[in-house]
Design a protein around this motif. Structure first.
Motif, PDB file in Angstrom:
ATOM      1  N   ILE A   7       9.759  40.916 -12.164  1.00 18.55           N
ATOM      2  CA  ILE A   7       9.687  41.390 -10.779  1.00 18.55           C
ATOM      3  C   ILE A   7       9.372  40.178  -9.911  1.00 18.55           C
ATOM      4  N   ARG A   8      10.333  39.738  -9.125  1.00 22.25           N
ATOM      5  CA  ARG A   8      10.197  38.498  -8.354  1.00 22.25           C
ATOM      6  C   ARG A   8       9.082  38.648  -7.318  1.00 22.25           C
ATOM      7  N   THR A   9       8.056  37.814  -7.449  1.00 24.87           N
ATOM      8  CA  THR A   9       6.840  37.962  -6.647  1.00 24.87           C
ATOM      9  C   THR A   9       6.378  36.612  -6.143  1.00 24.87           C
ATOM     10  N   VAL A  10       5.883  36.589  -4.916  1.00 27.10           N
ATOM     11  CA  VAL A  10       5.305  35.381  -4.336  1.00 27.10           C
ATOM     12  C   VAL A  10       3.954  35.737  -3.739  1.00 27.10           C
ATOM     13  N   MET A  11       3.011  34.813  -3.832  1.00 19.04           N
ATOM     14  CA  MET A  11       1.673  35.037  -3.302  1.00 19.04           C
ATOM     15  C   MET A  11       1.488  34.291  -1.996  1.00 19.04           C
TER      16      MET A  11
ATOM     17  N   GLU B  83      11.875  33.185  -0.011  1.00 24.34           N
ATOM     18  CA  GLU B  83      11.995  33.570  -1.418  1.00 24.34           C
ATOM     19  C   GLU B  83      12.773  34.862  -1.646  1.00 24.34           C
ATOM     20  N   ARG B  84      12.855  35.721  -0.645  1.00 21.14           N
ATOM     21  CA  ARG B  84      13.458  37.053  -0.795  1.00 21.14           C
ATOM     22  C   ARG B  84      12.950  37.748  -2.053  1.00 21.14           C
ATOM     23  N   PRO B  85      11.634  37.870  -2.199  1.00 24.60           N
ATOM     24  CA  PRO B  85      11.064  38.456  -3.419  1.00 24.60           C
ATOM     25  C   PRO B  85      11.119  39.973  -3.406  1.00 24.60           C
TER      26      PRO B  85
END
Length: 379
Positions: free
Chosen positions: A203-207, A248-250
């Motif tokens: 699951i593409r995730t960015v903090m 990022e288009r997460p």
């Protein structure tokens, strides 16, 4: 059962081929303690710096990871800067000021260590409220030796600060804030673990970081909220979330929380909720902590009261509880998880001691479409 080490997950690159800057972390008298949270966090995970050692004369000879209750990190705790330099193969790139006192200020002994590092030709990284580059003694010393002073908390010039404009409504992905019942309770650690676990699950995730430690660790997006004038705080964080989405288009953006919504002194949680407008919140709580960390005359709120406040103020839903196990045994943590599952009606876990998949399960249970999307991509 050995606790999971964030350092082992995110900071395991060997010296050879490691492009990160080498760093010694100064944390005299406070490593593993609340005021040492910056040093604690950097030992557990650092994408930006390769941590060589931690300075704390009260814990000399220990491994920093083991001292934190994690797995061995291979990072020694040394008595002073002289010992840190003697233990290093080469001159470290930076000295990181790893203390985060409530005052945000240095003591005279702290200043002496920073000046010694500058005299040795080492750059200095600080997350304090007092800026090194604005200090005549530090700036003159740095100029004389050609080193750089990095003030992580320094905001952009006021003319470039952003006001809230509602652009957060265009961020078309799941946004999860990690909030808590107190300051220095583990929100950043859980945010980091959650981000890593979701990415590991496909699951593409960015903090988005909101404090100096997260930015030091290498968060690509974020702002040091408590250094921004109140008028611009919501807009600046909104802009950071927007930048993370556009860059990022997460599937998911995790927003690190600060303080607590109920806290009598800190306002940052209100900014996090207003700016990011999260569809869900994971809340961090320390069951054994009875009084607020920086205000020992104020009792800790109950998890239920904080959940009600968050959901009412933020128009959102608390989907899980992450436990800070300070002053608790594994048996006590297990009992607390079972109790909160029943009392609160939401899943609970210890993000450091238990498998990160429990964090992923909290998210996919609340957002089933993420699980379906993950399975589709893996097919």
């Amino acid at each position: 059962m050995l606790p999971t080490s964030l350092h082992a997950i995110l900071n395991s690159a060997t010296h050879r081929g490691d492009a990160r800057q080498s760093a010694v972390v100064y944390c005299e008298g406070n490593f593993t303690r609340i005021d040492g949270k910056t040093a604690n966090g950097l030992v557990r995970s650092s994408e930006r710096y390769r941590i060589l050692s931690v300075i704390d004369s009260t814990m000399t000879g220990e491994d920093a990871g083991i001292a934190l209750g994690d797995a061995a990190a291979g990072i020694p705790i040394v008595a002073d800067l002289t010992a840190a330099l003697a233990a290093a193969d080469d001159l470290p790139d930076v000295l990181i000021f790893g203390l985060a006192p409530l005052s945000g200020l240095m003591s005279e002994s702290d200043r002496a260590v920073v000046l010694a590092a500058v005299a040795a030709g080492i750059d200095v990284v600080s997350g304090l409220h007092e800026f090194l580059a604005d200090d005549p003694e530090f700036s003159a010393a740095a100029l004389a030796t050609g080193v750089t002073l990095h003030d992580i908390r320094r905001p952009r010039p006021t003319k470039h600060l952003r006001m809230f404009d509602g652009a957060i409504n265009s961020v078309d992905c799941v946004r999860i804030a990690v909030l808590g019942t107190d300051g220095a309770i583990g929100k950043r650690t859980t945010s980091t673990l959650l981000t890593q676990a979701l990415n590991d699950a496909g699951i593409r995730t960015v903090m988005v970081g909101t404090g100096q430690t997260g930015l030091m660790q290498g968060a690509a997006y974020g702002v040091a909220l408590d250094a921004i004038p109140a008028q611009f705080g919501v807009g600046e964080l909104e802009g950071a979330v927007l930048a993370a989405y556009e860059g990022e288009r997460p599937d998911v953006i995790v927003i690190e929380g600060q303080g607590a919504l109920s806290h009598p002194a800190y306002l940052s949680s209100t900014v996090v909720l207003r700016a990011s407008r999260p569809q869900a919140v994971i809340m961090q709580h320390a069951p054994a902590r009875t009084m607020l960390s920086d205000y020992p005359e104020v009792r800790m709120p109950s998890p239920l009261s904080e959940i009600k406040l968050i959901e009412l103020f933020g128009k959102t839903k608390v989907i899980g509880l992450a436990i800070n196990h300070e002053d608790m045994t594994e048996a006590e943590v297990t009992a607390a998880i079972a109790r909160y599952d029943v009392e609160l009606g939401i899943p609970a876990t210890d993000a450091l001691w238990h498998d990160p998949s429990a964090l992923v399960a909290m998210v996919t249970a609340a957002f089933p479409a993420l699980q379906a999307h993950r399975q589709l991509e893996m097919a």
